[in-house]
Enzyme design. Structure first.
Site, PDB file in Angstrom:
ATOM      1  N   ARG A 103       0.854  -1.183   0.000  1.00 29.05           N
ATOM      2  CA  ARG A 103       0.000   0.000   0.000  1.00 29.05           C
ATOM      3  C   ARG A 103       0.890   1.232   0.000  1.00 29.05           C
ATOM      4  O   ARG A 103       1.710   1.403   0.889  1.00 29.05           O
ATOM      5  CB  ARG A 103      -0.845  -0.039   1.275  1.00 29.05           C
ATOM      6  CG  ARG A 103      -2.191   0.566   1.146  1.00 29.05           C
ATOM      7  CD  ARG A 103      -3.035   0.247   2.343  1.00 29.05           C
ATOM      8  NE  ARG A 103      -2.525   0.817   3.590  1.00 29.05           N
ATOM      9  CZ  ARG A 103      -3.300   1.153   4.609  1.00 29.05           C
ATOM     10  NH1 ARG A 103      -4.600   0.991   4.518  1.00 29.05           N
ATOM     11  NH2 ARG A 103      -2.776   1.637   5.711  1.00 29.05           N
ATOM     12  N   THR A 107      -0.743   7.663  -0.758  1.00 30.00           N
ATOM     13  CA  THR A 107      -2.063   7.629  -1.419  1.00 30.00           C
ATOM     14  C   THR A 107      -2.957   6.525  -0.845  1.00 30.00           C
ATOM     15  O   THR A 107      -4.153   6.508  -1.076  1.00 30.00           O
ATOM     16  CB  THR A 107      -1.896   7.352  -2.925  1.00 30.00           C
ATOM     17  OG1 THR A 107      -1.299   6.052  -3.065  1.00 30.00           O
ATOM     18  CG2 THR A 107      -1.014   8.389  -3.594  1.00 30.00           C
ATOM     19  N   ASP A 199       0.698  -2.649  12.200  1.00 28.72           N
ATOM     20  CA  ASP A 199       1.081  -3.086  10.851  1.00 28.72           C
ATOM     21  C   ASP A 199       1.413  -4.579  10.888  1.00 28.72           C
ATOM     22  O   ASP A 199       2.417  -4.996  11.471  1.00 28.72           O
ATOM     23  CB  ASP A 199       2.302  -2.278  10.379  1.00 28.72           C
ATOM     24  CG  ASP A 199       2.612  -2.546   8.921  1.00 28.72           C
ATOM     25  OD1 ASP A 199       2.833  -3.726   8.559  1.00 28.72           O
ATOM     26  OD2 ASP A 199       2.610  -1.595   8.121  1.00 28.72           O
ATOM     27  N   ASP A 202       4.895  -5.720   9.426  1.00 23.65           N
ATOM     28  CA  ASP A 202       6.016  -5.350  10.299  1.00 23.65           C
ATOM     29  C   ASP A 202       6.055  -6.214  11.548  1.00 23.65           C
ATOM     30  O   ASP A 202       7.137  -6.577  12.024  1.00 23.65           O
ATOM     31  CB  ASP A 202       5.918  -3.868  10.691  1.00 23.65           C
ATOM     32  CG  ASP A 202       6.347  -2.957   9.550  1.00 23.65           C
ATOM     33  OD1 ASP A 202       7.084  -3.415   8.657  1.00 23.65           O
ATOM     34  OD2 ASP A 202       5.929  -1.779   9.547  1.00 23.65           O
TER      35      ASP A 202
HETATM   36  C1  PRP Z   1      -1.186  -4.344   4.437  1.00 18.03           C
HETATM   37  C2  PRP Z   1      -2.057  -5.579   4.589  1.00 18.03           C
HETATM   38  C3  PRP Z   1      -2.883  -5.531   3.324  1.00 18.03           C
HETATM   39  C4  PRP Z   1      -3.079  -4.053   3.109  1.00 18.03           C
HETATM   40  C5  PRP Z   1      -4.455  -3.686   3.606  1.00 18.03           C
HETATM   41  O1  PRP Z   1      -0.117  -4.597   3.608  1.00 18.03           O
HETATM   42  O2  PRP Z   1      -1.324  -6.754   4.745  1.00 18.03           O
HETATM   43  O3  PRP Z   1      -2.229  -6.111   2.200  1.00 18.03           O
HETATM   44  O4  PRP Z   1      -2.080  -3.375   3.888  1.00 18.03           O
HETATM   45  O5  PRP Z   1      -4.736  -2.382   3.334  1.00 18.03           O
HETATM   46  P1  PRP Z   1      -5.901  -1.931   2.344  1.00 18.03           P
HETATM   47  O6  PRP Z   1      -7.099  -2.771   2.650  1.00 18.03           O
HETATM   48  O7  PRP Z   1      -6.088  -0.484   2.693  1.00 18.03           O
HETATM   49  O8  PRP Z   1      -5.406  -2.123   0.934  1.00 18.03           O
HETATM   50  P2  PRP Z   1       1.070  -3.552   3.407  1.00 18.03           P
HETATM   51  O9  PRP Z   1       0.759  -2.634   2.277  1.00 18.03           O
HETATM   52  O10 PRP Z   1       1.400  -2.918   4.710  1.00 18.03           O
HETATM   53  O11 PRP Z   1       2.241  -4.467   2.894  1.00 18.03           O
HETATM   54  P3  PRP Z   1       3.052  -5.625   3.655  1.00 18.03           P
HETATM   55  O12 PRP Z   1       2.159  -6.831   3.728  1.00 18.03           O
HETATM   56  O13 PRP Z   1       4.220  -5.830   2.753  1.00 18.03           O
HETATM   57  O14 PRP Z   1       3.450  -5.127   5.021  1.00 18.03           O
HETATM   58  N1  URA Z   2      -2.333  -2.706   7.036  1.00 17.23           N
HETATM   59  C1  URA Z   2      -1.968  -3.151   8.269  1.00 17.23           C
HETATM   60  O1  URA Z   2      -1.029  -3.952   8.398  1.00 17.23           O
HETATM   61  N2  URA Z   2      -2.658  -2.704   9.324  1.00 17.23           N
HETATM   62  C2  URA Z   2      -3.686  -1.842   9.214  1.00 17.23           C
HETATM   63  O2  URA Z   2      -4.296  -1.479  10.242  1.00 17.23           O
HETATM   64  C3  URA Z   2      -4.041  -1.386   7.933  1.00 17.23           C
HETATM   65  C4  URA Z   2      -3.346  -1.842   6.858  1.00 17.23           C
END
Ligand code: PRP
Ligand code: URA
Length: 208
Positions: A103, A107, A199, A202
């Site tokens: 994400r 944005t 997160d 993370d």
């Molecule tokens: C997080 C999560 C989803 C997304 C959800 O991933 O694991 O994929 O955000 O958000 P949304 O519903 O608003 O799209 P992130 O982008 O943090 O990537 P990561 O899994 O690499 O940490």
């Molecule tokens: N992605 C995450 O990992 N946590 C949130 O709360 C939203 C998006």
């Protein structure tokens, strides 16, 4: 709306530990995997079994078994990988695909950077895995990428869902059932789920 929330005191208990900021990487990973296993049980409660004949040490009997090769798990990288261990305990012979997506932090729009699914995916049932359904952007795009490959039956499994994300996914893809361990209150101004767990990526990988 095809949304199922796991309502069970043990799930609530495990979620309380998962959400706690004091919970460390090892326990966080174990809980994500374990909750994913329970989500998988729930998501598969209406699947069709095939009649088979087996022989117990006592006698021959007719019973039913699953054709495990009909199912594909697709984690959304990175965080979705944390759920994979749990679901393959339930269907160990399922095939696995991967969708890489992050994400954009300004944005909040998803960016796809990897897509690889097993051959013949269009004939199979897909279980898409991501612990967090926040704005719904990542789930919607991942479902669209799968549909573009010809997949007809898709389920979405997540641990925490925001009402905003559920609405977006069910509007765009009303035929995709959503299974979550809990529906939380709302998103904050940074599009994080409240109260959420922070997160997920993370916390699984210890990157912050
Ligand atoms: C997080 C999560 C989803 C997304 C959800 O991933 O694991 O994929 O955000 O958000 P949304 O519903 O608003 O799209 P992130 O982008 O943090 O990537 P990561 O899994 O690499 O940490
Ligand atoms: N992605 C995450 O990992 N946590 C949130 O709360 C939203 C998006």
């Amino acid at each position: 709306m095809q949304v199922t929330e796991l309502t069970h005191p043990l799930i609530e208990h495990k979620l309380a530990i998962l959400r706690d900021e004091k919970t460390g990487t090892k326990e966080f990973r174990e809980l994500v995997s374990e909750i994913a296993m329970f989500l998988c049980y729930e998501a598969m409660k209406d699947i069709t079994l095939e009649e088979v004949e087996i022989k117990t040490p006592i006698e021959v009997m007719k019973t039913k078994k699953l054709d495990e090769s009909r199912y594909i798990f697709v984690p959304i990288l990175r965080a979705g990988m944390g759920m994979l261990d749990g679901v393959i305990k339930v269907i160990p012979n399922a095939k696995i695909g991967h969708i890489g997506m992050y994400r954009n932090e300004e944005t909040f729009e998803p960016v796809e950077y990897f897509f690889k699914v097993p051959k013949g995916v269009e004939e199979k049932e897909v279980f898409l895995l991501d612990p967090m359904l926040a704005t719904g952007g990542s789930a919607v795009d991942a479902i669209e990428s799968l549909k573009a490959k010809g997949v007809k039956k898709i389920n979405f499994l997540c641990i925490i869902a925001a009402p905003e994300g559920i609405e977006v996914v069910t509007k765009k893809h009303p035929e995709v059932p959503i299974f979550c361990a809990h529906i939380d209150r709302e998103l904050n101004e940074n599009k994080y789920i409240c109260p959420g767990l922070g997160d997920a990526g993370d916390r699984i990988y210890g990157t912050k």
